[in-house]
Design a protein around this motif. Sequence first.
Motif, PDB file in Angstrom:
ATOM      1  N   MET A 276       1.029  -1.298   0.002  1.00  0.00           N
ATOM      2  CA  MET A 276       0.101   0.151   0.080  1.00  0.00           C
ATOM      3  C   MET A 276       0.995   1.287  -0.070  1.00  0.00           C
ATOM      4  SD  MET A 276      -3.337   0.934   0.171  1.00  0.00           S
ATOM      5  CE  MET A 276      -4.309   2.177   0.296  1.00  0.00           C
ATOM      6  N   LEU A 277       0.648   2.049  -1.211  1.00  0.00           N
ATOM      7  CA  LEU A 277       1.400   3.281  -0.998  1.00  0.00           C
ATOM      8  C   LEU A 277       1.100   4.229  -0.025  1.00  0.00           C
ATOM      9  CD1 LEU A 277       1.585   3.950  -4.811  1.00  0.00           C
ATOM     10  CD2 LEU A 277       3.236   2.922  -3.412  1.00  0.00           C
ATOM     11  N   GLN A 278       2.131   4.828   0.509  1.00  0.00           N
ATOM     12  CA  GLN A 278       1.984   6.158   1.634  1.00  0.00           C
ATOM     13  C   GLN A 278       1.468   7.219   1.092  1.00  0.00           C
ATOM     14  OE1 GLN A 278       1.897   5.123   4.940  1.00  0.00           O
ATOM     15  NE2 GLN A 278       2.364   3.249   4.173  1.00  0.00           N
ATOM     16  N   PRO A 279       0.886   8.141   1.705  1.00  0.00           N
ATOM     17  CA  PRO A 279       0.688   9.482   1.005  1.00  0.00           C
ATOM     18  C   PRO A 279       1.857  10.364   0.427  1.00  0.00           C
ATOM     19  CG  PRO A 279      -0.620   8.987   2.999  1.00  0.00           C
ATOM     20  CD  PRO A 279       0.266   8.026   3.122  1.00  0.00           C
ATOM     21  N   ARG A 280       2.797  10.151   1.015  1.00  0.00           N
ATOM     22  CA  ARG A 280       4.057  10.778   0.554  1.00  0.00           C
ATOM     23  C   ARG A 280       4.677  10.101  -0.538  1.00  0.00           C
ATOM     24  NH1 ARG A 280       9.569  10.014   0.724  1.00  0.00           N
ATOM     25  NH2 ARG A 280      10.794  11.874   0.571  1.00  0.00           N
ATOM     26  N   GLN A 281       4.608   8.941  -0.943  1.00  0.00           N
ATOM     27  CA  GLN A 281       4.938   8.180  -2.050  1.00  0.00           C
ATOM     28  C   GLN A 281       4.022   8.527  -3.024  1.00  0.00           C
ATOM     29  OE1 GLN A 281       4.836   4.195  -0.458  1.00  0.00           O
ATOM     30  NE2 GLN A 281       7.122   4.273  -0.451  1.00  0.00           N
ATOM     31  N   ILE A 282       2.716   8.764  -2.827  1.00  0.00           N
ATOM     32  CA  ILE A 282       1.796   9.113  -4.010  1.00  0.00           C
ATOM     33  C   ILE A 282       1.979  10.497  -4.440  1.00  0.00           C
ATOM     34  CG2 ILE A 282      -0.781   9.484  -4.335  1.00  0.00           C
ATOM     35  CD1 ILE A 282      -1.427   7.073  -2.275  1.00  0.00           C
ATOM     36  N   ALA A 283       2.311  11.300  -3.395  1.00  0.00           N
ATOM     37  CA  ALA A 283       2.524  12.823  -3.864  1.00  0.00           C
ATOM     38  C   ALA A 283       3.685  12.823  -4.863  1.00  0.00           C
ATOM     39  CB  ALA A 283       2.732  13.556  -2.521  1.00  0.00           C
ATOM     40  N   LEU A 284       4.822  12.089  -4.385  1.00  0.00           N
ATOM     41  CA  LEU A 284       6.071  11.948  -5.315  1.00  0.00           C
ATOM     42  C   LEU A 284       5.628  11.334  -6.870  1.00  0.00           C
ATOM     43  CD1 LEU A 284       8.771  10.722  -2.632  1.00  0.00           C
ATOM     44  CD2 LEU A 284       8.438  13.039  -3.826  1.00  0.00           C
ATOM     45  N   LEU A 285       4.766  10.401  -6.694  1.00  0.00           N
ATOM     46  CA  LEU A 285       4.308   9.758  -8.094  1.00  0.00           C
ATOM     47  C   LEU A 285       3.470  11.018  -8.796  1.00  0.00           C
ATOM     48  CD1 LEU A 285       3.093   6.261  -7.205  1.00  0.00           C
ATOM     49  CD2 LEU A 285       5.263   6.902  -8.322  1.00  0.00           C
ATOM     50  N   VAL A 286       2.699  11.532  -8.286  1.00  0.00           N
ATOM     51  CA  VAL A 286       1.952  12.695  -8.901  1.00  0.00           C
ATOM     52  C   VAL A 286       3.140  13.722  -9.343  1.00  0.00           C
ATOM     53  CG1 VAL A 286       0.222  14.562  -8.705  1.00  0.00           C
ATOM     54  CG2 VAL A 286       0.015  12.165  -7.655  1.00  0.00           C
ATOM     55  N   ALA A 287       3.982  14.101  -8.655  1.00  0.00           N
ATOM     56  CA  ALA A 287       4.814  15.362  -8.964  1.00  0.00           C
ATOM     57  C   ALA A 287       5.656  14.583  -9.984  1.00  0.00           C
ATOM     58  CB  ALA A 287       5.768  15.541  -7.755  1.00  0.00           C
ATOM     59  N   LEU A 288       6.244  13.537 -10.150  1.00  0.00           N
ATOM     60  CA  LEU A 288       6.875  12.945 -11.224  1.00  0.00           C
ATOM     61  C   LEU A 288       6.077  13.171 -12.538  1.00  0.00           C
ATOM     62  CD1 LEU A 288       9.709  11.518 -11.903  1.00  0.00           C
ATOM     63  CD2 LEU A 288       8.565   9.524 -11.543  1.00  0.00           C
ATOM     64  N   ALA A 289       4.913  12.459 -12.423  1.00  0.00           N
ATOM     65  CA  ALA A 289       4.143  12.358 -13.733  1.00  0.00           C
ATOM     66  C   ALA A 289       3.894  14.018 -14.165  1.00  0.00           C
ATOM     67  CB  ALA A 289       2.726  11.947 -13.446  1.00  0.00           C
ATOM     68  N   LEU A 290       3.825  14.900 -13.336  1.00  0.00           N
ATOM     69  CA  LEU A 290       3.519  16.391 -13.729  1.00  0.00           C
ATOM     70  C   LEU A 290       4.708  16.847 -14.399  1.00  0.00           C
ATOM     71  CD1 LEU A 290       1.369  17.712 -10.562  1.00  0.00           C
ATOM     72  CD2 LEU A 290       0.411  17.373 -13.018  1.00  0.00           C
ATOM     73  N   MET A 291       5.817  16.608 -13.644  1.00  0.00           N
ATOM     74  CA  MET A 291       7.163  17.326 -14.168  1.00  0.00           C
ATOM     75  C   MET A 291       7.406  16.575 -15.775  1.00  0.00           C
ATOM     76  SD  MET A 291       9.836  17.689 -10.837  1.00  0.00           S
ATOM     77  CE  MET A 291       9.585  16.497 -10.352  1.00  0.00           C
ATOM     78  N   TRP A 292       7.351  15.233 -15.633  1.00  0.00           N
ATOM     79  CA  TRP A 292       7.588  14.681 -17.330  1.00  0.00           C
ATOM     80  C   TRP A 292       6.641  15.249 -18.047  1.00  0.00           C
ATOM     81  CZ3 TRP A 292       8.808   9.259 -15.328  1.00  0.00           C
ATOM     82  CH2 TRP A 292      10.167   9.049 -15.002  1.00  0.00           C
ATOM     83  N   GLY A 293       5.399  15.321 -17.643  1.00  0.00           N
ATOM     84  CA  GLY A 293       4.318  15.657 -18.677  1.00  0.00           C
ATOM     85  C   GLY A 293       4.630  17.101 -19.189  1.00  0.00           C
ATOM     86  N   VAL A 294       4.866  17.990 -17.973  1.00  0.00           N
ATOM     87  CA  VAL A 294       4.814  19.533 -18.498  1.00  0.00           C
ATOM     88  C   VAL A 294       6.058  19.794 -19.474  1.00  0.00           C
ATOM     89  CG1 VAL A 294       5.108  21.849 -17.366  1.00  0.00           C
ATOM     90  CG2 VAL A 294       3.316  20.325 -16.356  1.00  0.00           C
ATOM     91  N   ASN A 295       7.073  18.965 -19.106  1.00  0.00           N
ATOM     92  CA  ASN A 295       8.388  19.081 -19.699  1.00  0.00           C
ATOM     93  C   ASN A 295       8.402  19.261 -21.133  1.00  0.00           C
ATOM     94  OD1 ASN A 295      11.234  19.132 -19.861  1.00  0.00           O
ATOM     95  ND2 ASN A 295      11.161  17.125 -20.631  1.00  0.00           N
ATOM     96  N   TRP A 296       7.338  18.280 -21.836  1.00  0.00           N
ATOM     97  CA  TRP A 296       7.294  18.439 -23.227  1.00  0.00           C
ATOM     98  C   TRP A 296       6.837  19.628 -23.955  1.00  0.00           C
ATOM     99  CZ3 TRP A 296       8.610  14.402 -26.561  1.00  0.00           C
ATOM    100  CH2 TRP A 296       9.105  13.273 -25.808  1.00  0.00           C
ATOM    101  N   PRO A 297       5.632  20.354 -23.414  1.00  0.00           N
ATOM    102  CA  PRO A 297       5.452  21.530 -23.956  1.00  0.00           C
ATOM    103  C   PRO A 297       6.377  22.755 -23.582  1.00  0.00           C
ATOM    104  CG  PRO A 297       3.980  21.133 -22.056  1.00  0.00           C
ATOM    105  CD  PRO A 297       4.748  19.802 -22.674  1.00  0.00           C
ATOM    106  N   MET A 298       7.250  22.496 -22.389  1.00  0.00           N
ATOM    107  CA  MET A 298       8.190  23.469 -22.075  1.00  0.00           C
ATOM    108  C   MET A 298       9.292  23.469 -23.032  1.00  0.00           C
ATOM    109  SD  MET A 298       7.655  25.249 -19.654  1.00  0.00           S
ATOM    110  CE  MET A 298       8.890  25.767 -18.586  1.00  0.00           C
TER     111      MET A 298
END
Length: 293
Positions: free
Chosen positions: A1-23
């Motif tokens: 079971m993922l901890q809240p901090r781990q979920i937050a890191l996964l979300v942050a990673l997806a956001l950084m990688w996704g936003v990187n393309w239009p950047m």
Amino acid sequence: MLQPRQIALLVALALMWGVNWPMMKYSLRELSPLYFRAITMSGGALSLYAYYRWGRGVDMRWPRAEWGRVAALAAPNILGWHLCSIMGLQALASGRAVILGFTMPVWTVLITLLLSHERPSGRVLLSAAAALAAVLLLSWQELAHLAGQPLGVLWMQAAALCWAAGTVMMRRTASPMPTEAVTVWMMALGAVFFWVLAPLLEAPPQPALWSAGLWWSLLYGVVLNYGVAQVIWFGMARTLPPAASAFSIMPVPLVGTAAATAIVGEWPRPLDLLAAAAIVVAIASALLPRRAR
């Protein structure tokens, strides 16, 4: 079971990688693609080296016996992926580029099965079919318009295949060096490659004329994409189950497509959204583990 901090890191990673393309697409308005790669990859390699060497105490030495092995790994992982993807991004809308680029997990699974002579399961076939559907949808749309860029589709598929081949090589290569050190030195080799190639094919950049937006975009690439995202990724690889990689990758095409509207003004068409959904299905089928019976 993922901890809240781990979920937050996964979300942050997806956001950084996704936003990187239009950047990146934003940067290409003022900076040529090879110089863009040279600048951001140099900054990323230096910042990661400093962090791991002095911040985490990782042994960053590159033994002479490992020179050939690291260079061989860098060829598809760094040179192939970063060269082909930036050329494809220059030709395509950033949302389409990220959708096509993230067929890479599917090709990784297919190459692994081919090398091991295993028969593909129903899930793998579904993954391949969904990825192929996304590629065909976007290829057809590029071919259907006079201003389309079908060559960009080929660039992105070449990038995805390079990434997949490099991933398989990394899994099958044993090295005494820490993974962080291998990654940083591969990036350093890639930076040297782009600094050598860029002056031969492109006009030199003029930093004095760059806008504030370009400077911020370059900073994003160095600090967040090459820096923070890599640190999170390595940390997750040690502590989270393999399914975490699927959860971190699946939203990236959707994030990239959505962020492109705000950053570079690219509005997705219905086929873009359909292709993005197909890629999410493909990644989930390829990477998510089966439920235990």
